[in-house]
Write a protein that holds these residues in place. Structure first.
Motif, PDB file in Angstrom:
ATOM      1  N   VAL A 222       0.835  -1.197   0.000  1.00 32.99           N
ATOM      2  CA  VAL A 222       0.000   0.000   0.000  1.00 32.99           C
ATOM      3  C   VAL A 222       0.872   1.249   0.000  1.00 32.99           C
ATOM      4  N   LEU A 223       1.872   1.226   0.898  1.00 29.58           N
ATOM      5  CA  LEU A 223       2.785   2.363   1.002  1.00 29.58           C
ATOM      6  C   LEU A 223       3.488   2.607  -0.335  1.00 29.58           C
ATOM      7  N   TRP A 224       3.954   1.517  -0.919  1.00 31.16           N
ATOM      8  CA  TRP A 224       4.689   1.581  -2.191  1.00 31.16           C
ATOM      9  C   TRP A 224       3.816   2.221  -3.268  1.00 31.16           C
ATOM     10  N   THR A 225       2.581   1.725  -3.385  1.00 32.31           N
ATOM     11  CA  THR A 225       1.703   2.240  -4.439  1.00 32.31           C
ATOM     12  C   THR A 225       1.349   3.697  -4.178  1.00 32.31           C
ATOM     13  N   SER A 226       0.993   4.003  -2.895  1.00 35.06           N
ATOM     14  CA  SER A 226       0.532   5.370  -2.633  1.00 35.06           C
ATOM     15  C   SER A 226       1.675   6.364  -2.823  1.00 35.06           C
ATOM     16  N   LEU A 227       2.872   5.992  -2.348  1.00 37.65           N
ATOM     17  CA  LEU A 227       4.016   6.889  -2.544  1.00 37.65           C
ATOM     18  C   LEU A 227       4.319   7.048  -4.028  1.00 37.65           C
ATOM     19  N   ARG A 229       2.149   6.861  -6.446  1.00 35.37           N
ATOM     20  CA  ARG A 229       1.127   7.732  -7.028  1.00 35.37           C
ATOM     21  C   ARG A 229       1.436   9.191  -6.709  1.00 35.37           C
ATOM     22  N   ARG A 230       1.837   9.391  -5.420  1.00 40.31           N
ATOM     23  CA  ARG A 230       2.138  10.765  -5.030  1.00 40.31           C
ATOM     24  C   ARG A 230       3.296  11.306  -5.870  1.00 40.31           C
ATOM     25  N   GLU A 231       4.276  10.441  -6.091  1.00 43.33           N
ATOM     26  CA  GLU A 231       5.438  10.854  -6.879  1.00 43.33           C
ATOM     27  C   GLU A 231       5.016  11.227  -8.298  1.00 43.33           C
ATOM     28  N   GLU A 232       4.119  10.424  -8.847  1.00 42.48           N
ATOM     29  CA  GLU A 232       3.646  10.699 -10.197  1.00 42.48           C
ATOM     30  C   GLU A 232       2.857  12.009 -10.249  1.00 42.48           C
ATOM     31  N   ARG A 233       2.059  12.230  -9.179  1.00 47.92           N
ATOM     32  CA  ARG A 233       1.167  13.378  -9.179  1.00 47.92           C
ATOM     33  C   ARG A 233       1.935  14.677  -8.935  1.00 47.92           C
ATOM     34  N   THR A 234       2.746  14.665  -7.899  1.00 36.74           N
ATOM     35  CA  THR A 234       3.377  15.912  -7.470  1.00 36.74           C
ATOM     36  C   THR A 234       4.834  16.003  -7.879  1.00 36.74           C
ATOM     37  N   GLY A 235       5.427  14.887  -8.283  1.00 36.25           N
ATOM     38  CA  GLY A 235       6.848  14.929  -8.612  1.00 36.25           C
ATOM     39  C   GLY A 235       7.729  14.948  -7.380  1.00 36.25           C
ATOM     40  N   GLN A 236       7.109  14.710  -6.208  1.00 36.15           N
ATOM     41  CA  GLN A 236       7.886  14.746  -4.967  1.00 36.15           C
ATOM     42  C   GLN A 236       8.518  13.371  -4.753  1.00 36.15           C
ATOM     43  N   ALA A 237       9.840  13.318  -4.852  1.00 38.46           N
ATOM     44  CA  ALA A 237      10.513  12.025  -4.753  1.00 38.46           C
ATOM     45  C   ALA A 237      10.525  11.538  -3.307  1.00 38.46           C
ATOM     46  N   SER A 238      10.424  10.233  -3.132  1.00 35.73           N
ATOM     47  CA  SER A 238      10.533   9.681  -1.782  1.00 35.73           C
ATOM     48  C   SER A 238      11.280   8.360  -1.883  1.00 35.73           C
ATOM     49  N   ASN A 239      11.976   8.022  -0.828  1.00 34.95           N
ATOM     50  CA  ASN A 239      12.740   6.781  -0.857  1.00 34.95           C
ATOM     51  C   ASN A 239      11.803   5.636  -0.511  1.00 34.95           C
ATOM     52  N   ARG A 240      11.153   5.105  -1.550  1.00 38.31           N
ATOM     53  CA  ARG A 240      10.135   4.088  -1.318  1.00 38.31           C
ATOM     54  C   ARG A 240      10.730   2.819  -0.735  1.00 38.31           C
ATOM     55  N   VAL A 241      11.902   2.442  -1.221  1.00 41.51           N
ATOM     56  CA  VAL A 241      12.512   1.193  -0.766  1.00 41.51           C
ATOM     57  C   VAL A 241      12.779   1.265   0.728  1.00 41.51           C
ATOM     58  N   ALA A 242      13.471   2.324   1.145  1.00 43.23           N
ATOM     59  CA  ALA A 242      13.860   2.439   2.550  1.00 43.23           C
ATOM     60  C   ALA A 242      12.629   2.545   3.442  1.00 43.23           C
ATOM     61  N   LEU A 243      11.687   3.418   3.081  1.00 41.90           N
ATOM     62  CA  LEU A 243      10.489   3.588   3.900  1.00 41.90           C
ATOM     63  C   LEU A 243       9.711   2.275   4.010  1.00 41.90           C
ATOM     64  N   GLY A 244       9.554   1.620   2.873  1.00 41.75           N
ATOM     65  CA  GLY A 244       8.816   0.362   2.856  1.00 41.75           C
ATOM     66  C   GLY A 244       9.463  -0.671   3.750  1.00 41.75           C
ATOM     67  N   ILE A 245      10.796  -0.812   3.593  1.00 44.02           N
ATOM     68  CA  ILE A 245      11.484  -1.846   4.376  1.00 44.02           C
ATOM     69  C   ILE A 245      11.426  -1.521   5.864  1.00 44.02           C
ATOM     70  N   ILE A 246      11.614  -0.224   6.202  1.00 44.37           N
ATOM     71  CA  ILE A 246      11.579   0.151   7.616  1.00 44.37           C
ATOM     72  C   ILE A 246      10.215  -0.165   8.206  1.00 44.37           C
ATOM     73  N   SER A 247       9.150   0.196   7.476  1.00 43.96           N
ATOM     74  CA  SER A 247       7.821  -0.063   8.031  1.00 43.96           C
ATOM     75  C   SER A 247       7.569  -1.556   8.144  1.00 43.96           C
ATOM     76  N   LEU A 248       8.055  -2.318   7.151  1.00 46.79           N
ATOM     77  CA  LEU A 248       7.878  -3.771   7.211  1.00 46.79           C
ATOM     78  C   LEU A 248       8.591  -4.346   8.420  1.00 46.79           C
ATOM     79  N   VAL A 249       9.823  -3.869   8.653  1.00 44.05           N
ATOM     80  CA  VAL A 249      10.593  -4.365   9.798  1.00 44.05           C
ATOM     81  C   VAL A 249       9.888  -4.014  11.097  1.00 44.05           C
ATOM     82  N   ILE A 250       9.327  -2.796  11.176  1.00 46.24           N
ATOM     83  CA  ILE A 250       8.635  -2.396  12.407  1.00 46.24           C
ATOM     84  C   ILE A 250       7.442  -3.314  12.673  1.00 46.24           C
ATOM     85  N   VAL A 251       6.629  -3.525  11.657  1.00 44.55           N
ATOM     86  CA  VAL A 251       5.456  -4.388  11.842  1.00 44.55           C
ATOM     87  C   VAL A 251       5.879  -5.796  12.210  1.00 44.55           C
TER      88      VAL A 251
END
Lengths: 542, 552
Positions: A222-227, A229-251
């Motif tokens: 979900v995070l991957w897709t939404s980020l 989409r946001r990147e496509e919409r606004t052009g705001q880059a985000s580190n999807r890999v790192a954020l995704g992995i960190i959240s996965l590790v936390i859960v």
């Protein structure tokens, strides 16, 4: 219709009938068709001769080849013998098998061994091949020369010699189990009896953790897709890999701790007199008995005193309780001694007569066993915390390794030989694939400002893979077929099991057909994958 | 403006900058930093452990390494490289991780070579008479077994009094090679034209000659029927080629072709009955001799067979038309279905009930033939054969040759083991050769075919003069690779019980004198196979150069 007939043909059709006939016969197409019909007839005649010879030979050998269970003779009973008792042992089995099982089960055991070897071999070979292929292209002269000599050595010596050399010259020449090699102090034991590896065991609380893990993966997606989409919409880059992995590790870690905290299925039966109320009390218990003040002092004691102070505990054979308990005991640095029994009542008897000071198992078993004890109130069941996954470590006890997973020397040698041999071929494929991508592509990627990782991931690899994968699948197929060479060192793969069955039952043709069918199925699967990939790669093309 | 120009002209990259240096080498990315760290830790621990074992050599290597680094660093700082330091900088000491990797690999190689050297040379025993266990040591090889067991390793279980025949065969091949090389020299090419013709003819006959030396002519009576049938066949092929204008008709060549075979057959049977080369038991062949016989027979036979299969798979002959196939197939099916009721009645399980409908297979075969191959039986049969062979392991085919052949031959016929093995192996190798040759055929541009058509060439002429010469030239590298594979994989015959070069090791190590000396034998075998394969691949590389492959 008349206009289509060429003047040449019209000329041919003139004249007496025999000339018309001859001109018809001496047409290349007619001759070709006649030849092909003749070929089919020839094949049928040869097949009949061979079949006639076979039935004559088979009846000369006695009609036992095609005997039915009711004692009559019929070709359709060719495979009836497979239901009778095999009578031979197989050293390496993935499913339960004893020598009173039918031939079918033996064949299945062999087939599974072949598949296991092929799958593991394919995975490891790809790894080795990629490493060696990249090493061939290294800018370090020594590394590339080393990889070159590795490839040349593998390519220019027969696989069979490599297999027997690795089996007799390397694996069987390893030190005895007592002096087993432990690479870098890890719990991996390499000895003449094969390889002993740690094994991951899923305990009863694993289901909770896996539920959390699935949740984490959904969340990641979900995070991957939404980020994205946001990147496509606004052009705001985000580190999807790192954020995704960190959240996965936390859960996953929340799940881990929840599962460990919630789990209450594992327990240990102890006497009230021992004053042990939870696992932590074992430290005091041991200190009291060893008459030292600190747990670290125990290591300094002489050997006999340590073994006298060791905590005696009974467990059931092949249970996860052992791995779980020993993990706690190792963590608390308590010396211990494990007694394994086949049945719960044996363990209870040992506990009752004092051989064991505790009996660790799941709580339901313990509650039932405690009820059978005479001194019911004198014994209590304490809980042991259990993590979702427990490592079962191989430990040397007496003359054998206990725990972990065992890999027999034949399997070790065969896997090593296959992986090394095919690693050499795959290294060349990988090298050729990477070299096939023109330099301009890399330069263009750099000019666009892609990082080195992006360049490899987005530009070089997709193009190289198109060249690499078709021959790679060919190598995988060869590897799967070459597992049959395990016969030379006695690895019970499908070929070896079929060979033994043939020798015992005398049914050569039946098993041969069976083997061919299996190998052809494997081959069809691989070529199906290859065709699928080729189709896909073609679509990518402009 | 002027400032920026001076900035550019200044050798910016040459001035040493710690930040850039660290970023390039270590802190560029997480991956790089972890890699360098792990590599360093591993190298240091390995160097320390080796230093304990062999302090002197480790010290020398470390010293050399430090000197190399020193040279490169000095060259970099002074901007003046010697040849050695530039080479070192480019190849071994280009970055921190490479520098450490270099040390690690030098250490690993040095100590592996050292331990191999200790085992194979320093502590080894070369005396062929001292191979029994009391002379052996743990840390040294007992190479005496190679010389001691040389007879077994070379010719296997062949009777010692027949060894002279192997020597003759060997001498024959050597002489032929020398003659070929001499007559092939550019300077002598014109002068020795007659010699070349003779040499080529003898090469063509060499399988028969070698068979005579190594197996002996069969002591059969003169079979005039066989002779005449073969003669008619040879003449028919000659006339067909002449009719299709692939060969030109000369009286001289016609007479040679017509009289050659009866003459050879007569000589052959005369020798066979004269007991000059009595037949020997082919089952006693073994060792390197058997390996060479199998490998060369397979290589020689699989190439033409592979060519036929490849041409067959690509053939575009006019297929059997639908109006012949379907009536015949449907008729056969109806005839087959008359057995179905009986089979259904006696069936015991689902599989047998399904098998009762076997005539549907006829339909399936006919459907595939018409649909996938447009009725072309040649292409269908070739494709089926190739794909079947390629999907099964070699040892099952060898096994088929050894164990199943007696079942399929007429009762009571005994064939010596090498023959079915050679046949099975040839079938296997030819399927692979066929695919390689097919690749070569596919690589011929379509324009070549069209050009041949426009010149009025017929099918055979097109193949003989246009397609095959080009295709065979293209496939030389992969086909040599296939030959090397055939040479190496001939070791598999040991699994089905032949005593080839690998199989004979079982006999050798079962001998009291050489009991259990496996490792030495396997090393020796690996070296022999390595040399053989290496020679073949280097010869193929020379051939490629000579034929100008890849230059057009």
């Amino acid at each position: 219709m008349k206009q289509e007939v060429s003047p040449q043909l019209q000329e041919d059709q003139k004249g007496p009938w025999w000339r018309v006939f001859l001109s018809f016969i001496f047409d290349v197409r007619v001759l070709g068709v006649l030849g092909q019909i003749g070929f089919i007839l020839l094949v049928i005649i040869i097949a009949q001769t061979i079949g006639g010879n076979f039935s004559e030979n088979a009846s000369r050998l006695g009609e036992s080849q095609f005997i039915c269970r009711d004692g009559t003779f019929s070709y359709r009973c060719a495979y009836d013998f497979m239901d009778s008792e095999s009578g031979f042992d197989i050293a390496e089995t993935m499913i339960d098998y004893v020598n009173t099982d039918p031939y079918w089960t033996a064949f299945k055991v062999g087939l599974l061994n072949t598949l296991k070897l092929a799958l593991l071999g394919v995975t490891l070979t790809t790894l080795i091949g990629i490493i060696a292929g990249i090493a061939r292209l290294s800018d370090n002269w020594l590394v590339s020369k080393l990889a070159l000599w590795y490839v040349e050595l593998m390519r220019n010596t027969p696989l069979l010699i490599q297999i027997v050399f690795i089996y007799f010259g390397v694996v069987l020449a390893l030190p005895a189990l007592k002096e087993a090699i432990q690479p870098m102090g890890l719990p991996i034991f390499l000895s003449e009896r094969g390889l002993n590896l740690p094994k991951l065991i899923f305990t009863s609380s694993a289901s909770i953790w896996i539920a959390f893990l699935i949740l984490g993966i959904i969340q990641f997606q979900v995070l991957w897709t939404s980020l994205g989409r946001r990147e496509e919409r606004t052009g705001q880059a985000s580190n999807r890999v790192a954020l995704g992995i960190i959240s996965l590790v936390i859960v996953a870690s929340i799940g881990w701790f929840t599962a460990s905290a919630v789990s209450d299925t594992q327990g240990m039966l102890v006497t009230k007199g021992s004053r042990i109320l939870d696992v932590g009390d074992l430290v005091k218990f041991t200190l009291r008995r060893a008459k030292v003040n600190h747990i670290d002092d125990i290591a300094a004691l002489p050997e006999e005193e340590i073994s006298a102070a060791a905590f005696q505990v009974c467990v059931l054979e092949d249970s996860s309780s052992e791995a779980n308990l020993t993990r706690h005991l190792r963590g608390l640095k308590i010396p211990y001694n494990i007694h394994r029994t086949d049945r719960p009542d044996q363990a209870t008897a040992k506990f009752a007569d004092g051989t064991c000071e505790a009996f660790a198992a799941s709580k339901s078993i313990l509650a039932a066993e405690r009820a059978t004890l005479e001194n019911l109130t004198g014994n209590i069941i304490i809980s042991i915390k259990e993590s979702p996954l427990v490592w079962s470590l191989p430990v040397l006890e007496g003359l054998n390794m206990v725990g972990g997973s065992k890999v027999r020397p034949e399997f070790t040698a065969l896997l090593m030989a296959l992986v090394l041999f095919y690693g050499g071929s795959i290294a060349e494929i990988v090298r050729a694939g990477i070299l096939s991508v023109s330099k301009g592509q890399s330069e263009a990627a750099r000019a666009l400002g892609l990082s080195e990782g992006q360049r490899l991931q987005l530009v070089v690899m997709p193009q190289a893979l198109r060249v690499i994968i078709p021959p790679l699948i060919g190598e995988f197929l060869s590897l799967s077929k070459d597992t049959s060479l395990g016969f030379a060192i006695g690895f019970p793969d499908m070929y070896a099991v079929s060979y033994t069955t043939m020798n015992q039952s005398g049914r050569v043709l039946q098993l041969f057909v069976l083997m061919m069918l299996v190998y052809m199925t494997i081959s069809i699967v691989f070529s199906g994958v290859l065709n699928w990939y080729n189709e896909r790669a073609k679509l990518v093309e402009r | 403006m002027t400032e920026s120009i001076t900035q550019i002209q200044e050798p910016v990259g040459k001035r040493f900058n710690w930040e850039i240096f660290l970023q390039d080498n270590i802190t560029g990315s997480w991956f790089q930093a972890i890699w360098v760290l792990l590599l360093t830790i591993f190298t240091i621990s390995y160097a320390i452990s080796q230093f304990d074992n062999l302090p002197l050599s480790t010290g020398i290597i470390l010293g050399g390494w430090v000197i190399g680094i020193f040279m490169v660093v000095r060259g970099e700082l002074s901007l003046k490289h010697s040849r050695l330091s530039r080479w070192l900088k480019n190849n071994l000491i280009s970055s921190i991780s490479n520098t450490i990797l270099t040390l690690l690999i030098i250490l690993v190689i040095a100590f592996s070579i050292n331990s191999i050297w200790q085992w194979a040379v320093v502590n080894a025993n070369f005396n062929p008479l001292e191979t029994t266990p009391e002379f052996r040591t743990e840390e040294g090889a007992t190479w005496g077994v190679i010389f001691g067991a040389r007879k077994l390793l070379m010719t296997g279980l062949m009777a010692p009094e027949d060894s002279w025949r192997v020597w003759i065969a060997l001498g024959f091949i050597l002489v032929m090679w020398v003659l070929t090389l001499v007559s092939g020299r550019p300077k002598l090419k014109e002068k020795l034209k007659a010699l070349r013709t003779v040499v080529n003819t003898v090469w063509l006959l060499s399988p028969a000659i070698l068979y005579l030396f190594l197996a002996g002519a069969p002591n059969n009576p003169y079979n005039i029927k066989l002779m005449l049938i073969a003669e008619v066949g040879i003449l028919a092929i000659y006339l067909l080629l002449w009719w299709q204008k692939v060969v030109q008709f000369y009286w001289r060549s016609f007479i040679i072709t017509a009289l050659g075979w009866p003459l050879l057959y007569t000589i052959w049977s005369t020798i066979g009955t004269s007991e000059f080369f009595p037949p020997i038991n082919v089952d006693t062949w073994g060792g390197l001799l058997l390996t060479m016989i199998i490998a060369s027979a397979v290589i020689v036979l699989s190439l033409p067979l592979g060519m036929v299969l490849a041409l067959g798979r690509r053939s575009e002959v006019y297929g059997i038309p639908d109006w012949i196939v379907w009536p015949v197939a449907v008729g056969a099916m109806i005839w087959g279905f008359t057995t179905t009721p009986v089979l259904l009645e006696t069936s015991r399980n689902l599989i047998e009930r399904l098998l009762a409908f076997w005539p549907l297979l006829i339909f399936g075969v006919a459907y595939i033939l018409q649909r996938a191959f447009k009725g072309n039986v040649v292409a269908g049969a070739s494709t089926t054969f190739i794909e079947f062979i390629r999907s099964v392991p070699l040892i099952t085919l060898l096994f088929m040759g050894i164990v199943m052949a007696p079942f399929f031959l007429a009762p009571g016929v005994y064939t010596p083991k090498p023959w079915p093995v050679i046949i099975g192996y040839t079938l296997f190798a030819s399927a692979y050769s066929a695919e390689i040759i097919r690749g070569g055929l596919q690589a011929i541009p379509h324009g070549q075919f069209e050009a041949a058509d426009s010149l009025g060439f017929n099918g055979l002429q097109k193949m003989r003069f246009i397609v095959l010469p080009q295709a065979l030239r293209i496939v030389i590298p992969p086909i040599v690779g296939q030959f090397i594979g055939a040479f190496k994989s001939s070791s598999l015959v040991s699994i089905v019980g032949l005593f080839d070069f690998v199989g004979i090791s079982k006999v050798v190590i079962a001998n009291n004198e050489w009991l259990g000396l496996r490792t030495e034998l396997y090393v020796f075998m690996a070296v022999v196979y390595f040399l053989g394969s290496f020679l073949m691949s280097s010869y193929s590389r020379r051939l490629e150069v000579r034929l100008g492959l890849g230059e057009r």
